[in-house]
Design a protein around this motif. Structure first.
Motif, PDB file in Angstrom:
ATOM      1  N   GLY A 137      -9.044  -4.035  -2.449  1.00 36.90           N
ATOM      2  CA  GLY A 137      -9.175  -5.485  -2.351  1.00 36.90           C
ATOM      3  C   GLY A 137      -8.245  -6.120  -1.336  1.00 36.90           C
ATOM      4  O   GLY A 137      -8.351  -7.319  -1.044  1.00 36.90           O
ATOM      5  N   ASN A 138      -7.342  -5.345  -0.766  1.00 37.44           N
ATOM      6  CA  ASN A 138      -6.357  -5.885   0.167  1.00 37.44           C
ATOM      7  C   ASN A 138      -6.909  -5.816   1.595  1.00 37.44           C
ATOM      8  O   ASN A 138      -6.489  -4.999   2.405  1.00 37.44           O
ATOM      9  CB  ASN A 138      -5.042  -5.102   0.028  1.00 37.44           C
ATOM     10  CG  ASN A 138      -3.888  -5.746   0.757  1.00 37.44           C
ATOM     11  OD1 ASN A 138      -4.080  -6.631   1.582  1.00 37.44           O
ATOM     12  ND2 ASN A 138      -2.695  -5.282   0.465  1.00 37.44           N
ATOM     13  N   THR A 139      -7.861  -6.692   1.887  1.00 38.97           N
ATOM     14  CA  THR A 139      -8.564  -6.628   3.173  1.00 38.97           C
ATOM     15  C   THR A 139      -7.637  -6.835   4.366  1.00 38.97           C
ATOM     16  O   THR A 139      -7.820  -6.202   5.402  1.00 38.97           O
ATOM     17  CB  THR A 139      -9.727  -7.643   3.230  1.00 38.97           C
ATOM     18  OG1 THR A 139      -9.211  -8.929   2.875  1.00 38.97           O
ATOM     19  CG2 THR A 139     -10.843  -7.257   2.271  1.00 38.97           C
ATOM     20  N   ALA A 140      -6.614  -7.678   4.236  1.00 39.46           N
ATOM     21  CA  ALA A 140      -5.697  -7.904   5.354  1.00 39.46           C
ATOM     22  C   ALA A 140      -4.963  -6.609   5.698  1.00 39.46           C
ATOM     23  O   ALA A 140      -4.813  -6.263   6.872  1.00 39.46           O
ATOM     24  CB  ALA A 140      -4.694  -9.006   5.008  1.00 39.46           C
ATOM     25  N   SER A 141      -4.517  -5.888   4.688  1.00 41.72           N
ATOM     26  CA  SER A 141      -3.797  -4.637   4.927  1.00 41.72           C
ATOM     27  C   SER A 141      -4.733  -3.553   5.470  1.00 41.72           C
ATOM     28  O   SER A 141      -4.333  -2.760   6.315  1.00 41.72           O
ATOM     29  CB  SER A 141      -3.118  -4.171   3.639  1.00 41.72           C
ATOM     30  OG  SER A 141      -1.979  -3.410   3.935  1.00 41.72           O
ATOM     31  N   LEU A 142      -5.971  -3.534   4.997  1.00 39.62           N
ATOM     32  CA  LEU A 142      -6.944  -2.561   5.502  1.00 39.62           C
ATOM     33  C   LEU A 142      -7.174  -2.776   7.001  1.00 39.62           C
ATOM     34  O   LEU A 142      -7.167  -1.824   7.782  1.00 39.62           O
ATOM     35  CB  LEU A 142      -8.275  -2.670   4.740  1.00 39.62           C
ATOM     36  CG  LEU A 142      -8.222  -2.306   3.248  1.00 39.62           C
ATOM     37  CD1 LEU A 142      -9.538  -2.676   2.563  1.00 39.62           C
ATOM     38  CD2 LEU A 142      -7.911  -0.837   3.047  1.00 39.62           C
ATOM     39  N   ARG A 143      -7.343  -4.036   7.405  1.00 35.93           N
ATOM     40  CA  ARG A 143      -7.550  -4.361   8.834  1.00 35.93           C
ATOM     41  C   ARG A 143      -6.308  -4.010   9.648  1.00 35.93           C
ATOM     42  O   ARG A 143      -6.401  -3.460  10.741  1.00 35.93           O
ATOM     43  CB  ARG A 143      -7.870  -5.853   9.009  1.00 35.93           C
ATOM     44  CG  ARG A 143      -9.317  -6.208   8.734  1.00 35.93           C
ATOM     45  CD  ARG A 143      -9.665  -7.600   9.266  1.00 35.93           C
ATOM     46  NE  ARG A 143      -8.717  -8.627   8.854  1.00 35.93           N
ATOM     47  CZ  ARG A 143      -8.825  -9.362   7.739  1.00 35.93           C
ATOM     48  NH1 ARG A 143      -9.838  -9.190   6.933  1.00 35.93           N
ATOM     49  NH2 ARG A 143      -7.926 -10.269   7.459  1.00 35.93           N
TER      50      ARG A 143
END
Length: 170
Positions: A137-143
């Motif tokens: 759910g941590n899309t910012a960290s994934l990007r």
């Protein structure tokens, strides 16, 4: 008192934490999105003891860990970033961790710190790779991880089904 400097970049000093960093660490946690991080204790004395123990045993045993990320210009503590030992099955891995204060996000400090620590892992620790565990759910960290050159692994982490494993080959 300042902790021992580990890495210096163009804009940052990455150094060992000292007990005097505790209040600044609480301020960073209050200003950052910490949903995906282990929270600090509400009992500051307890957290201070944990920090002292971390400094003594983790830095003392491994010679590395999560470090204070400070602005070179002012010395202000703006985050933490570093490496920890993580076991996947019975294999030890170098795991990256990072967090930059909300007030300093979007300015490239996180990327600057992570890139410097990846270089440290390769040169000083002769690590073959560095891994990240990122909540799905941590899309910012994934990007952020993908932008820095980490690649998503197909490996499923036991007991962490909603967590992706990212790998950076050194």
């Amino acid at each position: 008192m300042m902790g021992e400097t580990v890495i210096e970049t163009g804009r940052l000093i990455i150094r060992e934490f000292v007990p005097e960093d505790l209040e600044a660490l609480y301020r960073i946690y209050e200003s950052a999105d910490t949903r995906f991080l282990q929270p600090l204790s509400e009992d500051r004395e307890e957290e201070l003891e944990k920090l002292k123990s971390y400094i003594q045993y983790v830095y003392g045993f491994y010679g590395f860990g999560l470090w204070a990320v400070c602005l070179k210009e002012t010395g202000a503590l703006i985050g933490r970033c570093g490496l920890q030992v993580m076991f996947i099955g019975d294999e030890g891995e170098y795991e990256m961790g990072y967090m930059i204060s909300g007030a300093y996000q979007g300015m490239g400090y996180g990327g600057e710190a992570v890139r410097a620590i990846l270089e440290y892992a390769g040169e000083e620790l002769e690590a073959p790779r560095v891994v990240l565990r990122i909540d799905s759910g941590n899309t910012a960290s994934l990007r952020f991880a993908e932008k820095l050159g980490f690649h998503k692994s197909d490996r499923i982490l036991e007991n962490e089904r909603s967590t992706f494993l990212y790998i950076y080959e050194l």
